[in-house]
Design a protein around this motif. Structure first.
Motif, PDB file in Angstrom:
ATOM      1  N   GLN A 197      39.518  35.471 -27.020  1.00  9.06           N
ATOM      2  CA  GLN A 197      39.571  34.038 -27.381  1.00  9.06           C
ATOM      3  C   GLN A 197      38.398  33.223 -26.839  1.00  9.06           C
ATOM      4  OE1 GLN A 197      41.544  33.884 -29.659  1.00  9.06           O
ATOM      5  NE2 GLN A 197      43.494  34.861 -29.253  1.00  9.06           N
TER       6      GLN A 197
ATOM      7  N   ASP B 270      39.608  38.727 -31.114  1.00  6.97           N
ATOM      8  CA  ASP B 270      39.571  37.427 -31.795  1.00  6.97           C
ATOM      9  C   ASP B 270      38.900  36.442 -30.842  1.00  6.97           C
ATOM     10  OD1 ASP B 270      41.327  38.653 -33.570  1.00  6.97           O
ATOM     11  OD2 ASP B 270      43.070  37.475 -32.973  1.00  6.97           O
TER      12      ASP B 270
ATOM     13  N   SER C 217      41.451  24.970 -34.764  1.00  7.97           N
ATOM     14  CA  SER C 217      42.157  24.127 -35.733  1.00  7.97           C
ATOM     15  C   SER C 217      43.350  23.501 -35.010  1.00  7.97           C
ATOM     16  CB  SER C 217      42.604  25.036 -36.886  1.00  7.97           C
ATOM     17  OG  SER C 217      43.504  24.397 -37.733  1.00  7.97           O
TER      18      SER C 217
HETATM   19  N1  5AD Z   1      42.887  27.491 -34.216  1.00 12.28           N
HETATM   20  C1  5AD Z   1      42.029  28.518 -34.436  1.00 12.28           C
HETATM   21  N2  5AD Z   1      42.369  29.801 -34.287  1.00 12.28           N
HETATM   22  C2  5AD Z   1      43.634  30.070 -33.898  1.00 12.28           C
HETATM   23  N3  5AD Z   1      44.263  31.239 -33.659  1.00 12.28           N
HETATM   24  C3  5AD Z   1      45.530  30.971 -33.306  1.00 12.28           C
HETATM   25  N4  5AD Z   1      45.747  29.641 -33.304  1.00 12.28           N
HETATM   26  C4  5AD Z   1      44.572  29.060 -33.656  1.00 12.28           C
HETATM   27  C5  5AD Z   1      44.154  27.723 -33.817  1.00 12.28           C
HETATM   28  N5  5AD Z   1      44.985  26.692 -33.604  1.00 12.28           N
HETATM   29  C6  5AD Z   1      43.609  32.538 -33.766  1.00 12.28           C
HETATM   30  C7  5AD Z   1      43.603  33.278 -32.436  1.00 12.28           C
HETATM   31  C8  5AD Z   1      44.621  34.354 -32.649  1.00 12.28           C
HETATM   32  C9  5AD Z   1      44.482  34.617 -34.137  1.00 12.28           C
HETATM   33  C10 5AD Z   1      45.656  35.280 -34.762  1.00 12.28           C
HETATM   34  O1  5AD Z   1      44.340  33.330 -34.678  1.00 12.28           O
HETATM   35  O2  5AD Z   1      42.314  33.823 -32.244  1.00 12.28           O
HETATM   36  O3  5AD Z   1      44.355  35.519 -31.886  1.00 12.28           O
END
Ligand code: 5AD
Ligand code: SF4
Length: 538
Positions: free
Chosen positions: A312, A350, A384
């Motif tokens: 992340q 991710d 997001s």
């Molecule tokens: N905004 C952007 N990416 C997100 N993820 C989860 N929530 C958000 C968010 N609010 C991404 C994370 C997670 C993947 C499934 O989606 O990286 O590991």
């Protein structure tokens, strides 16, 4: 009744859709590929990012305008968006007749039945079930057991699947992590673990029906831990149970307590389902991958040495604001331990860019991390803001969109370099590949592609259906195209092999075959089938 069902988002949703499809088909509903030919249109939605929701809203808009023009169709939203927005969606989108959160899918047939009856008599009746939050109460176990029935009643019928040799099996539902950006704990509820016997039995039945690859699913799959002897169903089966809470899952069992850990579950499936050729699992929560898991992976050749382990961010400050529960050093410790124990492990992740307050220095730290870890790929997302999450409530979305976009593009370019290096290490090796797709490239494009070093431009076919070039006259097309069979290694690297024609590529789908890797690109490996050994004459 003809049903069209479209799925958005993650693998968990794909599995939910498969289960819903099986259940409705067993009740006589017929599934069609064309939304315009259906009497019921269902969207199984994702709420993780606004972008995913926008796609659904646009689909809802299309069906909605058809309804306003007199089309009679039941429109239903399933999944996380139904759960997140709840009744507000019904106010915003009067065209939607049915809402069903991911924790209520076992009740979908009843909802549809009610709706069919009421719509005939009283137009405008709508039904909604989006109640994960209430499930956190005392009724959780009972309710989860009803939901469990959806997995247990799986049809095991490979008919209709585009990849009948590959299947998902859920081991945990929900999530207890509460990362501050994420809607999943709110939409899918608290972590619930399925009994190991049910999981092993499901794997066995899938393999009996021809499945050779199973992917175990959980939001934090490695948190799986089942304590035996605590909860039984009325008919004496072990029941799903609420997760043990953070940290507790690695505790040594108390005296007299019998526990199945994630590592034990993997070993059991490997041992008890010998016909299963590939066992995978996603998604791993990085902090809690213990040596017990790596030991099982090292000892069990049919478990893929593949970890999807999202980091992340590479900044400790941002990780803390995200409530990820680990530091960069802890993440790297897990990575180094994995590589030490499993030298051929393949790691994917991710990354979120533009999380609130992310500075240039924070971002530079993420870039450093991507250079340090041999990620085979990373899914990169722009932050997001999601209503209902802590980050949405407490932190301003203060990184401008153009900065998010810039950082997103920088990471994509950097990851392409890293991926190319990771892929390059495979050149010269012979690897087993599970072929699953057929692709073709116009021959003249093939020379540009190699020059550009990209894997793009391949037109893919899944399930015998062309995705891109249906209109092309057949004879002319065949002559000018290079056909390819595409598949994945155990480490989930994509491999493309040139073959003489479409029939040869089709014949490789669903089989694991050895491939000699001859070249590496950022997105895929290229290879050829090894020459069969020539028997000496005489
Ligand atoms: N905004 C952007 N990416 C997100 N993820 C989860 N929530 C958000 C968010 N609010 C991404 C994370 C997670 C993947 C499934 O989606 O990286 O590991
Ligand atoms: Fe969301 Fe975090 Fe749970 Fe993953 S671990 S589902 S990102 S809350």
């Amino acid at each position: 009744m003809r049903v069209f069902l479209e799925t958005f988002g993650c693998q968990m949703n794909e599995l939910d859709s498969e289960l819903v499809r099986g259940r409705l088909a067993s009740l006589g509903y017929r599934f069609v590929d064309d939304p315009d030919a259906a009497e019921i249109v269902l969207f199984n939605t994702c709420a993780v990012r606004d972008h995913a929701e926008q796609k659904v809203r646009s689909r809802v808009g299309i069906v909605g305008s058809q309804k306003r023009n007199g089309r009679e169709v039941i429109l239903g939203l399933l999944g996380c968006m139904a759960e997140r927005e709840g009744l507000a969606i019904l106010q915003k989108h009067p065209q939607v007749d049915l809402l069903c959160g991911p924790g209520e899918l076992d009740r979908l047939p009843t909802l549809l039945e009610n709706l069919r009856r009421t719509t005939a008599a009283t137009r405008g009746e709508r039904v909604a079930l989006a109640g994960n939050r209430s499930r956190r109460t005392a009724t959780l176990t009972a309710a989860e057991d009803e939901l469990e029935s959806l997995d247990l009643s799986r049809s095991f019928d490979p008919e209709g699947s585009s990849r009948p040799w590959s299947a998902y099996v859920r081991i945990t539902r929900g999530c207890n992590k509460f990362c501050t950006y994420c809607v999943v704990p709110a939409t899918r509820g608290a972590e619930v673990h399925r009994p190991p016997d049910a999981i092993v039995e499901e794997c066995r039945r899938l393999v009996d029906r021809g499945v050779i690859e199973i992917t175990l699913l959980g939001q934090t799959v490695n948190h799986y831990r089942y304590t035996h002897g605590t909860a039984l169903t009325l008919d004496g089966r072990e029941a799903p149970q609420v997760g043990p809470g953070l940290g507790a899952f690695r505790k040594a069992p108390a005296a007299g307590e019998r526990v199945t850990t994630f590592a034990m579950l993997l070993a059991r499936i490997h041992e008890e389902v010998p016909g299963l050729e590939r066992l995978r699992f996603v998604t791993s929560y990085p902090r809690d991958l213990g040596d017990d898991v790596f030991d099982v992976l090292a000892a069990c050749p049919r478990i893929c040495r593949y970890l999807h382990m999202p980091v992340q961010s590479g900044s400790d400050r941002i990780l803390k604001a995200m409530n990820r529960g680990y530091t960069v050093a802890e993440y790297l410790e897990t990575v180094d331990r994995a590589i030490e124990r499993l030298p051929d492990v393949s790691i994917a992740g991710d990354v979120i860019v533009g999380f609130p307050t992310e500075t240039d220095e924070d971002f530079a730290a993420t870039e450093r991390l991507l250079r340090r870890v041999p990620f085979k790929n990373n899914f990169i997302f722009k932050y997001s803001p999601r209503p209902g999450t802590t980050a949405f409530d407490r932190l301003p979305d203060d990184v401008p969109d153009e900065v998010k976009r810039y950082r997103n593009n920088r990471l994509l370019a950097l990851q392409a370099e890293v991926s190319r290096d990771v892929h390059a290490r495979e050149v010269g090796r012979t690897l087993p590949v599970l072929f699953d797709r057929v692709g073709s490239i116009p021959l003249e494009r093939r020379s540009d592609m190699t020059a550009a070093g990209s894997g793009g431009g391949v037109e893919l076919r899944v399930a015998g259906r062309r995705t891109a070039d249906d209109s092309m006259p057949r004879a002319e097309g065949e002559a000018s195209r290079q056909w390819q069979a595409l598949g994945r290694t155990a480490g989930d690297l994509i491999v493309a092999v040139d073959v003489e024609d479409e029939i040869a590529a089709e014949a490789m789908r669903g089989r694991i075959l050895e491939v000699e890797v001859t070249a590496a690109e950022a997105l895929l490996l290229r290879g050829r089938r090894p020459m069969p050994a020539i028997a000496p004459i005489g």
